[in-house]
Scaffold this motif. Sequence first.
Motif, PDB file in Angstrom:
ATOM      1  N   GLN A   1       0.665  -1.105   0.009  1.00 53.17           N
ATOM      2  CA  GLN A   1       0.024   0.036  -0.070  1.00 53.17           C
ATOM      3  C   GLN A   1       0.765   1.109   0.083  1.00 53.17           C
ATOM      4  OE1 GLN A   1      -3.464   0.518   0.249  1.00 53.17           O
ATOM      5  NE2 GLN A   1      -2.794   2.550  -0.401  1.00 53.17           N
ATOM      6  N   ASN A   2       0.529   2.379  -0.842  1.00 57.34           N
ATOM      7  CA  ASN A   2       1.388   3.444  -0.877  1.00 57.34           C
ATOM      8  C   ASN A   2       0.697   4.526   0.094  1.00 57.34           C
ATOM      9  OD1 ASN A   2       2.114   5.963  -1.473  1.00 57.34           O
ATOM     10  ND2 ASN A   2       2.775   5.643  -3.659  1.00 57.34           N
ATOM     11  N   TRP A   3       1.359   4.895   1.059  1.00 60.76           N
ATOM     12  CA  TRP A   3       0.898   5.818   2.166  1.00 60.76           C
ATOM     13  C   TRP A   3       1.317   7.276   1.836  1.00 60.76           C
ATOM     14  CZ3 TRP A   3      -2.620   3.204   4.726  1.00 60.76           C
ATOM     15  CH2 TRP A   3      -2.441   1.808   5.166  1.00 60.76           C
ATOM     16  N   GLN A   4       1.784   7.584   0.757  1.00 55.16           N
ATOM     17  CA  GLN A   4       2.216   8.771   0.520  1.00 55.16           C
ATOM     18  C   GLN A   4       1.132  10.132   0.839  1.00 55.16           C
ATOM     19  OE1 GLN A   4       5.517  10.034   0.303  1.00 55.16           O
ATOM     20  NE2 GLN A   4       4.596  11.935   0.391  1.00 55.16           N
ATOM     21  N   LYS A   5      -0.205   9.429   0.487  1.00 52.83           N
ATOM     22  CA  LYS A   5      -1.259  10.489   0.540  1.00 52.83           C
ATOM     23  C   LYS A   5      -1.997  10.406   1.903  1.00 52.83           C
ATOM     24  CE  LYS A   5      -2.207  10.804  -4.453  1.00 52.83           C
ATOM     25  NZ  LYS A   5      -3.548  10.594  -5.394  1.00 52.83           N
ATOM     26  N   ALA A   6      -1.472   9.511   2.779  1.00 59.51           N
ATOM     27  CA  ALA A   6      -2.282   9.319   3.879  1.00 59.51           C
ATOM     28  C   ALA A   6      -1.677  10.244   5.219  1.00 59.51           C
ATOM     29  CB  ALA A   6      -1.814   7.911   4.371  1.00 59.51           C
ATOM     30  N   ARG A   7      -2.600  10.753   6.122  1.00 57.88           N
ATOM     31  CA  ARG A   7      -2.085  11.490   7.245  1.00 57.88           C
ATOM     32  C   ARG A   7      -2.291  10.979   8.426  1.00 57.88           C
ATOM     33  NH1 ARG A   7      -5.753  16.605   5.638  1.00 57.88           N
ATOM     34  NH2 ARG A   7      -7.578  15.485   6.322  1.00 57.88           N
ATOM     35  N   ALA A   8      -1.274  11.122   9.365  1.00 58.50           N
ATOM     36  CA  ALA A   8      -1.065  10.650  10.626  1.00 58.50           C
ATOM     37  C   ALA A   8      -0.994  11.510  11.760  1.00 58.50           C
ATOM     38  CB  ALA A   8      -0.095   9.483  10.541  1.00 58.50           C
ATOM     39  N   LEU A   9      -1.779  11.250  12.669  1.00 54.75           N
ATOM     40  CA  LEU A   9      -1.784  11.834  13.969  1.00 54.75           C
ATOM     41  C   LEU A   9      -1.186  11.025  15.245  1.00 54.75           C
ATOM     42  CD1 LEU A   9      -1.990  14.707  15.766  1.00 54.75           C
ATOM     43  CD2 LEU A   9      -4.179  13.938  16.317  1.00 54.75           C
ATOM     44  N   THR A  10       0.195  11.306  15.612  1.00 53.97           N
ATOM     45  CA  THR A  10       0.871  10.401  16.596  1.00 53.97           C
ATOM     46  C   THR A  10       0.930  11.035  18.028  1.00 53.97           C
ATOM     47  OG1 THR A  10       3.043  11.304  16.144  1.00 53.97           O
ATOM     48  CG2 THR A  10       1.920   9.632  14.565  1.00 53.97           C
ATOM     49  N   THR A  11       1.012   9.959  18.991  1.00 54.33           N
ATOM     50  CA  THR A  11       1.209  10.565  20.401  1.00 54.33           C
ATOM     51  C   THR A  11       2.554  10.743  21.205  1.00 54.33           C
ATOM     52  OG1 THR A  11       0.528   8.321  21.125  1.00 54.33           O
ATOM     53  CG2 THR A  11      -1.174  10.104  20.672  1.00 54.33           C
ATOM     54  N   HIS A  12       3.441  10.372  20.123  1.00 61.26           N
ATOM     55  CA  HIS A  12       4.909  10.443  20.619  1.00 61.26           C
ATOM     56  C   HIS A  12       5.896  10.354  19.351  1.00 61.26           C
ATOM     57  CE1 HIS A  12       8.430   8.898  22.834  1.00 61.26           C
ATOM     58  NE2 HIS A  12       8.014   9.034  24.027  1.00 61.26           N
ATOM     59  N   PRO A  13       7.055  11.134  19.790  1.00 58.87           N
ATOM     60  CA  PRO A  13       8.084  11.324  18.509  1.00 58.87           C
ATOM     61  C   PRO A  13       8.476  10.056  17.950  1.00 58.87           C
ATOM     62  CG  PRO A  13       8.684  12.756  20.596  1.00 58.87           C
ATOM     63  CD  PRO A  13       7.179  11.915  20.869  1.00 58.87           C
ATOM     64  N   ARG A  14       8.634   8.902  18.833  1.00 55.73           N
ATOM     65  CA  ARG A  14       9.007   7.378  18.032  1.00 55.73           C
ATOM     66  C   ARG A  14       7.916   7.063  17.230  1.00 55.73           C
ATOM     67  NH1 ARG A  14      10.808   6.865  23.705  1.00 55.73           N
ATOM     68  NH2 ARG A  14       8.669   5.761  24.236  1.00 55.73           N
ATOM     69  N   ILE A  15       6.737   7.392  17.531  1.00 59.28           N
ATOM     70  CA  ILE A  15       5.515   6.853  16.901  1.00 59.28           C
ATOM     71  C   ILE A  15       5.513   7.462  15.606  1.00 59.28           C
ATOM     72  CG2 ILE A  15       3.077   6.274  16.560  1.00 59.28           C
ATOM     73  CD1 ILE A  15       3.309   6.253  19.837  1.00 59.28           C
ATOM     74  N   ALA A  16       5.846   8.851  15.631  1.00 59.41           N
ATOM     75  CA  ALA A  16       5.871   9.679  14.427  1.00 59.41           C
ATOM     76  C   ALA A  16       6.997   9.386  13.469  1.00 59.41           C
ATOM     77  CB  ALA A  16       6.265  11.128  14.958  1.00 59.41           C
ATOM     78  N   GLN A  17       8.143   8.877  14.105  1.00 61.92           N
ATOM     79  CA  GLN A  17       9.310   8.421  13.171  1.00 61.92           C
ATOM     80  C   GLN A  17       8.837   6.993  12.679  1.00 61.92           C
ATOM     81  OE1 GLN A  17      11.808  10.112  12.372  1.00 61.92           O
ATOM     82  NE2 GLN A  17      12.655   8.410  11.115  1.00 61.92           N
ATOM     83  N   ALA A  18       8.092   6.237  13.269  1.00 60.90           N
ATOM     84  CA  ALA A  18       7.451   4.946  12.523  1.00 60.90           C
ATOM     85  C   ALA A  18       6.611   5.367  11.537  1.00 60.90           C
ATOM     86  CB  ALA A  18       6.867   4.115  13.583  1.00 60.90           C
ATOM     87  N   ALA A  19       5.754   6.374  11.478  1.00 59.92           N
ATOM     88  CA  ALA A  19       4.841   6.671  10.650  1.00 59.92           C
ATOM     89  C   ALA A  19       5.717   7.312   9.390  1.00 59.92           C
ATOM     90  CB  ALA A  19       3.736   7.797  11.097  1.00 59.92           C
ATOM     91  N   ARG A  20       6.687   7.940   9.374  1.00 60.57           N
ATOM     92  CA  ARG A  20       7.255   8.760   8.375  1.00 60.57           C
ATOM     93  C   ARG A  20       7.993   7.300   7.754  1.00 60.57           C
ATOM     94  NH1 ARG A  20       8.549  12.571  12.516  1.00 60.57           N
ATOM     95  NH2 ARG A  20       7.246  14.433  12.062  1.00 60.57           N
ATOM     96  N   GLU A  21       8.489   6.676   8.584  1.00 64.27           N
ATOM     97  CA  GLU A  21       9.356   5.507   7.708  1.00 64.27           C
ATOM     98  C   GLU A  21       8.562   4.415   7.271  1.00 64.27           C
ATOM     99  OE1 GLU A  21      11.405   3.536  10.969  1.00 64.27           O
ATOM    100  OE2 GLU A  21      12.645   5.053  11.155  1.00 64.27           O
ATOM    101  N   ALA A  22       6.859   4.481   7.572  1.00 61.74           N
ATOM    102  CA  ALA A  22       6.001   3.766   6.636  1.00 61.74           C
ATOM    103  C   ALA A  22       5.739   4.426   5.192  1.00 61.74           C
ATOM    104  CB  ALA A  22       4.809   3.400   7.685  1.00 61.74           C
ATOM    105  N   GLY A  23       5.984   5.855   5.204  1.00 61.38           N
ATOM    106  CA  GLY A  23       5.624   6.398   3.968  1.00 61.38           C
ATOM    107  C   GLY A  23       4.569   7.371   4.101  1.00 61.38           C
ATOM    108  N   PHE A  24       4.048   7.664   5.365  1.00 59.84           N
ATOM    109  CA  PHE A  24       2.788   8.435   5.582  1.00 59.84           C
ATOM    110  C   PHE A  24       3.317   9.828   5.049  1.00 59.84           C
ATOM    111  CE2 PHE A  24       0.997   5.221   7.686  1.00 59.84           C
ATOM    112  CZ  PHE A  24      -0.695   5.473   7.864  1.00 59.84           C
ATOM    113  N   GLY A  25       2.544  10.631   4.105  1.00 59.27           N
ATOM    114  CA  GLY A  25       3.178  11.895   3.648  1.00 59.27           C
ATOM    115  C   GLY A  25       2.983  12.982   4.603  1.00 59.27           C
ATOM    116  N   THR A  26       1.877  13.120   5.466  1.00 61.56           N
ATOM    117  CA  THR A  26       1.757  14.119   6.596  1.00 61.56           C
ATOM    118  C   THR A  26       1.752  13.453   7.922  1.00 61.56           C
ATOM    119  OG1 THR A  26       0.451  15.293   4.911  1.00 61.56           O
ATOM    120  CG2 THR A  26       0.376  16.058   7.504  1.00 61.56           C
ATOM    121  N   VAL A  27       2.540  13.954   8.863  1.00 54.64           N
ATOM    122  CA  VAL A  27       2.731  13.101   9.970  1.00 54.64           C
ATOM    123  C   VAL A  27       2.956  14.380  11.121  1.00 54.64           C
ATOM    124  CG1 VAL A  27       3.906  11.808  11.647  1.00 54.64           C
ATOM    125  CG2 VAL A  27       3.805  11.269   9.449  1.00 54.64           C
ATOM    126  N   ARG A  28       1.896  14.389  12.018  1.00 58.98           N
ATOM    127  CA  ARG A  28       1.919  15.254  13.136  1.00 58.98           C
ATOM    128  C   ARG A  28       1.827  14.718  14.434  1.00 58.98           C
ATOM    129  NH1 ARG A  28      -2.420  19.758  10.859  1.00 58.98           N
ATOM    130  NH2 ARG A  28      -1.411  20.063   8.515  1.00 58.98           N
TER     131      ARG A  28
END
Length: 281
Positions: free
Chosen positions: A222-249
Amino acid sequence: MTESLCPRALITRPEPEASRWVQALASRGVPAHVLPLIAIQPVPDAAALIDTFARLGNYSALMFVSGNAARHFFMAFKRFAPKLLESGLLEMAAWSPGPGTSAVLRECGWPTALIVQPAADAPQFDSESLWQSVRENVRPGERVLIVRGGDAQGRSQGRDWLAEQLTEAGVTVEQVVAYCRAAPIFSAEQKALARQAAGDGTVWVFSSSEAISNLRKSAPGQNWQKARALTTHPRIAQAAREAGFGTVRESRPVMQAVVQALRCWDEPQQEPAQEQGAPQP
């Protein structure tokens, strides 16, 4: 921004927490849907738990890594050692990494005065923040039991950072697995939901790096480039970016902060990584 324009949130926490989050968000005017990315199960063999129940008087404190750890610990306690539970043996400190776990402990009957958690204004609710609340009171020679989760086979799983700090302080640390985490098995409907939410403006709300790992395994390719993620910790944010999520906050792990982050999602962002917060009805 009006509430009607608030993007849909996809809550990925395990059940029953995921449904509680959806209800709490809905009551605040935020549309939300459930897609649990971690399945919670009882331990396959409760022998270690049962042995622990007989030795609870040896510990100066019990640390619960999550609400699920507390909930399943007490479920097993009521099943296997009801007389011990009724004897008031748990009149000791209970360490909690955040408000959600503390709420479960109170629901299970633990006295509020004996629950120790990070400061309410802590930037994160995690082991590091908890350590700031307990470090001055730990003494060499004390024993602390960490109640945690395990993998599908019941093997201990998770970070050992707090255990390492306690050991360095001369505290004897023991650990016991109270529940197991496993990857979900998606239904056809859930697979369709995940594909749709990858690019329709839905905001995936992540409170665990493991949830992101399970998502990648459950939706290979699955391509996650257009997906958006809201995360509750910097480590989780990093994991979302590594997964390819285009927008991570990021957002603080409290409901108010998550609601605010979702309502303001489409407003201009000065510091994309500074919307800290995660839900906790």
